[in-house]
Design a protein around this motif. Sequence first.
Motif, PDB file in Angstrom:
ATOM      1  N   SER A  37       0.856  -1.178   0.000  1.00  0.00           N
ATOM      2  CA  SER A  37       0.000   0.000   0.000  1.00  0.00           C
ATOM      3  C   SER A  37       0.893   1.229   0.000  1.00  0.00           C
ATOM      4  N   ARG A  38       0.373   2.324  -0.485  1.00  0.00           N
ATOM      5  CA  ARG A  38       1.154   3.557  -0.574  1.00  0.00           C
ATOM      6  C   ARG A  38       1.268   4.180   0.809  1.00  0.00           C
ATOM      7  N   GLY A  39       2.529   4.358   1.276  1.00  0.00           N
ATOM      8  CA  GLY A  39       2.779   5.017   2.551  1.00  0.00           C
ATOM      9  C   GLY A  39       2.949   6.507   2.345  1.00  0.00           C
ATOM     10  N   THR A  40       3.315   7.226   3.393  1.00  0.00           N
ATOM     11  CA  THR A  40       3.481   8.680   3.280  1.00  0.00           C
ATOM     12  C   THR A  40       4.669   9.051   2.402  1.00  0.00           C
ATOM     13  N   LYS A  41       5.720   8.217   2.400  1.00  0.00           N
ATOM     14  CA  LYS A  41       6.899   8.523   1.587  1.00  0.00           C
ATOM     15  C   LYS A  41       7.206   7.413   0.589  1.00  0.00           C
ATOM     16  N   LEU A  42       7.063   6.159   1.016  1.00  0.00           N
ATOM     17  CA  LEU A  42       7.438   5.009   0.201  1.00  0.00           C
ATOM     18  C   LEU A  42       6.323   3.973   0.256  1.00  0.00           C
ATOM     19  N   TRP A  43       6.470   2.956  -0.564  1.00  0.00           N
ATOM     20  CA  TRP A  43       5.538   1.829  -0.487  1.00  0.00           C
ATOM     21  C   TRP A  43       5.805   1.072   0.798  1.00  0.00           C
ATOM     22  N   THR A  44       4.774   0.602   1.441  1.00  0.00           N
ATOM     23  CA  THR A  44       4.912  -0.174   2.658  1.00  0.00           C
ATOM     24  C   THR A  44       4.128  -1.474   2.516  1.00  0.00           C
ATOM     25  N   VAL A  45       4.456  -2.440   3.345  1.00  0.00           N
ATOM     26  CA  VAL A  45       3.725  -3.707   3.338  1.00  0.00           C
ATOM     27  C   VAL A  45       2.359  -3.466   3.965  1.00  0.00           C
ATOM     28  N   ASP A  46       1.323  -3.969   3.319  1.00  0.00           N
ATOM     29  CA  ASP A  46      -0.041  -3.796   3.777  1.00  0.00           C
ATOM     30  C   ASP A  46      -0.218  -4.404   5.173  1.00  0.00           C
ATOM     31  N   LYS A  47      -1.041  -3.783   5.990  1.00  0.00           N
ATOM     32  CA  LYS A  47      -1.242  -4.246   7.365  1.00  0.00           C
ATOM     33  C   LYS A  47      -1.830  -5.648   7.435  1.00  0.00           C
ATOM     34  N   GLU A  48      -2.553  -6.073   6.398  1.00  0.00           N
ATOM     35  CA  GLU A  48      -3.152  -7.411   6.389  1.00  0.00           C
ATOM     36  C   GLU A  48      -2.195  -8.487   5.881  1.00  0.00           C
ATOM     37  N   ALA A  49      -0.981  -8.123   5.508  1.00  0.00           N
ATOM     38  CA  ALA A  49      -0.020  -9.100   4.978  1.00  0.00           C
ATOM     39  C   ALA A  49       0.407 -10.079   6.057  1.00  0.00           C
ATOM     40  N   GLU A  50       0.785 -11.283   5.634  1.00  0.00           N
ATOM     41  CA  GLU A  50       1.297 -12.264   6.586  1.00  0.00           C
ATOM     42  C   GLU A  50       2.556 -11.711   7.238  1.00  0.00           C
ATOM     43  N   LYS A  51       2.860 -12.217   8.419  1.00  0.00           N
ATOM     44  CA  LYS A  51       4.072 -11.795   9.129  1.00  0.00           C
ATOM     45  C   LYS A  51       5.311 -12.239   8.372  1.00  0.00           C
ATOM     46  N   ALA A  52       6.338 -11.400   8.383  1.00  0.00           N
ATOM     47  CA  ALA A  52       7.623 -11.746   7.771  1.00  0.00           C
ATOM     48  C   ALA A  52       8.382 -12.681   8.699  1.00  0.00           C
ATOM     49  N   THR A  53       9.326 -13.410   8.147  1.00  0.00           N
ATOM     50  CA  THR A  53      10.143 -14.315   8.951  1.00  0.00           C
ATOM     51  C   THR A  53      11.589 -13.820   8.939  1.00  0.00           C
ATOM     52  N   PRO A  54      12.331 -14.056  10.022  1.00  0.00           N
ATOM     53  CA  PRO A  54      13.728 -13.615  10.061  1.00  0.00           C
ATOM     54  C   PRO A  54      14.577 -14.328   9.000  1.00  0.00           C
ATOM     55  N   LEU A  55      15.554 -13.614   8.460  1.00  0.00           N
ATOM     56  CA  LEU A  55      16.500 -14.202   7.514  1.00  0.00           C
ATOM     57  C   LEU A  55      17.550 -14.971   8.305  1.00  0.00           C
ATOM     58  N   LEU A  56      17.689 -16.226   8.058  1.00  0.00           N
ATOM     59  CA  LEU A  56      18.717 -17.027   8.746  1.00  0.00           C
ATOM     60  C   LEU A  56      19.339 -18.003   7.804  1.00  0.00           C
TER      61      LEU A  56
END
Length: 91
Positions: free
Chosen positions: A72-91
Amino acid sequence: MPKELQFQTKPEIAISLIQSAVADGLSKAPVLGDAVYGNSWELRNYLRQAAMEYFFHAENHWLAWDSKPPLSRGTKLWTVDKEAEKATPLL
């Protein structure tokens, strides 16, 4: 330190060196670096704007998605939508 020199961070020095190299006619090869460079939003943004590939070390606190989340369009940049699945840590 001589008065004509100004302090620069490693990522700022990297941007200057890349700009000089490209201006001298070197091809735009992928840029590699450790987390000091990977944590620099300014360097990553510069490389994206210059259409250059980069591969930087990612620290453990970085998150990633295994498929493209809705944006979704944020105030300055594109951001991940609030309904998106949670991200996972990079390992």
